[in-house]
Design an enzyme around this catalytic site. Structure first.
Site, PDB file in Angstrom:
ATOM      1  N   THR A  68      45.926  48.037  44.514  1.00 52.22           N
ATOM      2  CA  THR A  68      45.232  46.759  44.327  1.00 52.22           C
ATOM      3  C   THR A  68      45.958  45.708  45.145  1.00 52.22           C
ATOM      4  O   THR A  68      47.100  45.345  44.838  1.00 52.22           O
ATOM      5  CB  THR A  68      45.203  46.362  42.844  1.00 52.22           C
ATOM      6  OG1 THR A  68      44.449  47.336  42.117  1.00 52.22           O
ATOM      7  CG2 THR A  68      44.541  44.997  42.666  1.00 52.22           C
ATOM      8  N   LYS A 113      37.412  44.539  42.709  1.00 50.74           N
ATOM      9  CA  LYS A 113      38.521  44.772  41.782  1.00 50.74           C
ATOM     10  C   LYS A 113      39.146  43.447  41.319  1.00 50.74           C
ATOM     11  O   LYS A 113      39.456  43.261  40.136  1.00 50.74           O
ATOM     12  CB  LYS A 113      39.583  45.642  42.449  1.00 50.74           C
ATOM     13  CG  LYS A 113      40.853  45.872  41.632  1.00 50.74           C
ATOM     14  CD  LYS A 113      40.591  46.630  40.344  1.00 50.74           C
ATOM     15  CE  LYS A 113      41.821  46.706  39.446  1.00 50.74           C
ATOM     16  NZ  LYS A 113      42.873  47.556  39.971  1.00 50.74           N
ATOM     17  N   LYS A 155      50.194  40.058  38.629  1.00 49.71           N
ATOM     18  CA  LYS A 155      50.027  40.262  40.075  1.00 49.71           C
ATOM     19  C   LYS A 155      48.564  40.207  40.476  1.00 49.71           C
ATOM     20  O   LYS A 155      48.182  39.525  41.446  1.00 49.71           O
ATOM     21  CB  LYS A 155      50.612  41.613  40.483  1.00 49.71           C
ATOM     22  CG  LYS A 155      50.567  41.883  41.991  1.00 49.71           C
ATOM     23  CD  LYS A 155      50.561  43.365  42.310  1.00 49.71           C
ATOM     24  CE  LYS A 155      49.155  43.905  42.275  1.00 49.71           C
ATOM     25  NZ  LYS A 155      49.030  45.272  42.839  1.00 49.71           N
TER      26      LYS A 155
END
Length: 294
Positions: A94, A169, A244
């Site tokens: 990611t 995402k 994050k």
């Protein structure tokens, strides 16, 4: 059978690699962390001494790294050069959308093919081969990646061109982060109003407040036996990773000039959580910070 180099054998990567082997593929792994290498060996996965050795001769290379800088550095520092011409790179970390597009461009310039295919579903999804993959890339490269993704996941969506898997995402995890916070806040409020956890769950799980953060990742022990709350908030998906991912969302918010106040606030809350014990706890453990702060 496809020969696959799989780089990044951590909590997510290891079970994903195991599922590829179970599907009949030839996998050679690599990881910098000795504990991950040991776990892979114990699981019967051959592990190369260097990343370039895992890539050499592979038809497909899958990367599952902590951050975009690691992906780009690995591509530039030998992975692309070591791969056979035309190798398909599946980038499942990611990372930021612009980093995904940079990685894609580097792969194309080196004579390879590339898709970004980040995942959702956590460690349980990786172990059970029920992950969701959000894929960005050409129709042809998506079609080639699809059988491998189906060996690791249950739902695979082609989101469009390079970087758009990461875009999906980031948006998904912004929703997830915000919803996990409000579910935790609601349970703390319910506690203080005298409502038992099970009663709260029984109502909301069948009402308009129903969501994944409640019915799968319930932040209190009891109502959902498989939730991290029943194992002292062991991840799962750690608070540091949510912080994050929400940082990537804020980066995208700023880059597009989007008025997304809830996403920004969720990032602030999870950053504070990750600065403490939340770094290594499941992100549903945010409820402990909410209790302590109020």
């Amino acid at each position: 059978m496809t020969r696959i180099g799989f780089l990044g054998l951590g909590h997510m990567g290891l079970p994903m690699a195991k599922n590829l082997i179970a599907a009949g593929h030839d996998v050679v792994g690599f990881d910098l962390v000795p504990a991950a290498v040991e776990a892979a060996g114990a699981a019967g996965i051959p592990v190369a001494s260097f990343g370039v050795d895992a890539v050499a001769g592979a038809e497909v290379v899958i990367t599952m790294f902590p951050a975009g800088k690691h992906v780009i550095a690995a591509y530039q520092d030998g992975l692309l050069a070591a791969a056979e011409p035309g190798t398909l790179f599946i980038e499942s970390s990611t990372i930021a959308v612009d980093e995904a597009r940079t990685a894609h461009a580097l792969a194309i310039e080196a004579g390879h093919r590339s898709v970004d295919a980040p995942v959702s579903g956590g460690v349980v999804g990786a172990e059970n081969a029920t992950l969701a993959f959000m894929v960005g890339g050409s129709d042809e490269d998506f079609a080639e990646a699809l059988p491998l993704l189906e060996a690791m996941g249950k739902r695979i969506v082609h989101c469009g061109g390079p970087g758009l898997g990461q875009a999906a995402k980031i948006c998904n995890n912004m929703i997830l982060g915000v919803s996990q916070i409000v579910v935790a806040e609601a349970f703390v409020l319910a506690e203080r109003l005298g409502l038992e956890h099970q009663a709260m769950y029984d109502v909301v799980s069948q009402a308009s407040g129903q969501c994944w953060s409640l019915t799968t990742n319930c932040p209190v022990p009891g109502p959902v036996p498989t939730s991290p709350a029943n194992r002292d908030y062991q991840p799962g998906f750690a608070g540091a990773l949510m912080a994050k991912d929400l940082g990537l969302a804020v980066q995208a918010i700023e880059g597009t000039g989007t008025d997304a106040r809830m996403g920004r606030l969720a990032q602030e809350i999870y950053s504070a959580f990750a600065d403490g014990p939340g770094a290594a706890r499941d992100f549903s453990g945010i409820i402990t910070d909410i209790r302590d702060a109020s």
